[in-house]
Design a protein around this motif. Structure first.
Motif, mmCIF file in Angstrom:
data_model
loop_
_atom_site.group_PDB
_atom_site.id
_atom_site.type_symbol
_atom_site.label_atom_id
_atom_site.label_comp_id
_atom_site.label_asym_id
_atom_site.label_seq_id
_atom_site.Cartn_x
_atom_site.Cartn_y
_atom_site.Cartn_z
ATOM 1 N N SER A 1 -1.225 -0.277 -8.526
ATOM 2 C CA SER A 1 -0.709 -0.314 -7.158
ATOM 3 C C SER A 1 0.206 0.877 -6.836
ATOM 4 O O SER A 1 0.685 0.990 -5.717
ATOM 5 N N TRP A 2 0.435 1.752 -7.813
ATOM 6 C CA TRP A 2 1.308 2.894 -7.576
ATOM 7 C C TRP A 2 0.514 4.097 -7.095
ATOM 8 O O TRP A 2 -0.545 4.421 -7.627
ATOM 9 N N ASP B 1 5.523 -4.844 0.580
ATOM 10 C CA ASP B 1 5.422 -4.885 2.033
ATOM 11 C C ASP B 1 6.063 -3.635 2.616
ATOM 12 O O ASP B 1 6.898 -2.990 1.993
ATOM 13 N N THR B 2 5.686 -3.310 3.831
ATOM 14 C CA THR B 2 6.275 -2.150 4.491
ATOM 15 C C THR B 2 7.708 -2.473 4.876
ATOM 16 O O THR B 2 8.029 -3.635 5.106
ATOM 17 N N PRO B 3 8.614 -1.526 4.973
ATOM 18 C CA PRO B 3 8.316 -0.133 4.660
ATOM 19 C C PRO B 3 8.245 0.090 3.157
ATOM 20 O O PRO B 3 8.987 -0.517 2.392
ATOM 21 N N ARG B 4 7.359 0.936 2.770
ATOM 22 C CA ARG B 4 7.199 1.249 1.344
ATOM 23 C C ARG B 4 8.195 2.335 0.971
ATOM 24 O O ARG B 4 8.144 3.429 1.500
ATOM 25 N N ARG B 5 9.074 1.984 0.068
ATOM 26 C CA ARG B 5 10.121 2.916 -0.351
ATOM 27 C C ARG B 5 9.649 3.726 -1.552
ATOM 28 O O ARG B 5 8.878 3.236 -2.370
ATOM 29 N N PRO B 6 10.167 4.938 -1.690
ATOM 30 C CA PRO B 6 9.860 5.693 -2.902
ATOM 31 C C PRO B 6 10.535 5.041 -4.103
ATOM 32 O O PRO B 6 11.545 4.362 -3.973
ATOM 33 N N TRP C 1 5.097 5.521 -4.903
ATOM 34 C CA TRP C 1 5.204 4.455 -3.916
ATOM 35 C C TRP C 1 4.348 3.307 -4.417
ATOM 36 O O TRP C 1 3.499 3.485 -5.279
ATOM 37 N N ASP C 2 4.568 2.113 -3.898
ATOM 38 C CA ASP C 2 3.899 0.925 -4.420
ATOM 39 C C ASP C 2 3.135 0.222 -3.304
ATOM 40 O O ASP C 2 3.727 -0.308 -2.366
ATOM 41 N N ALA C 3 1.818 0.227 -3.396
ATOM 42 C CA ALA C 3 0.958 -0.386 -2.385
ATOM 43 C C ALA C 3 1.096 -1.903 -2.349
ATOM 44 O O ALA C 3 0.723 -2.528 -1.363
#
Length: 91
Positions: free
Chosen positions: A68-69, A32-37, A27-29
């Motif tokens: 960021s991952w 923006d949300t929603p954070r997708r796989p 996932w990538d911080a």
């Protein structure tokens, strides 16, 4: 990976029973949300697709290549229920 990175991964805190499953994605911080796989930036992968899942070691190595991952496990058919508590803790 530890330190000032956005998505610190503390591998030593992850239970061995989860590390044994080949159901890991990233996932990538920085998104923006929603954070997708995703897998190494490929957001077309689906958590429902077993062909996209990786080993714990592969996911950890990939996460270490980008600050960021983070890593996450697909909990389908695992002996654990996961509740994601992003942003609920005050420091």
């Amino acid at each position: 990976m530890q330190g000032d990175d956005i998505a610190d991964v503390y591998a030593e805190n992850i239970p061995e029973v989860l590390k044994d499953h080949d159901r890991w994605l990233l996932w990538d911080a920085s998104n923006d949300t929603p954070r997708r796989p995703h897998w190494k930036g490929d957001f077309s992968v689906s958590y429902n697709d077993p062909d996209a899942w990786q080993t714990f070691e592969e996911a950890l190595e990939a996460a270490e290549s980008n600050p960021s991952w983070g890593i996450g496990i697909v909990t389908t058919d695992t002996p654990v229920t996961v509740i994601d508590l992003d942003g609920c803790r005050r420091t």
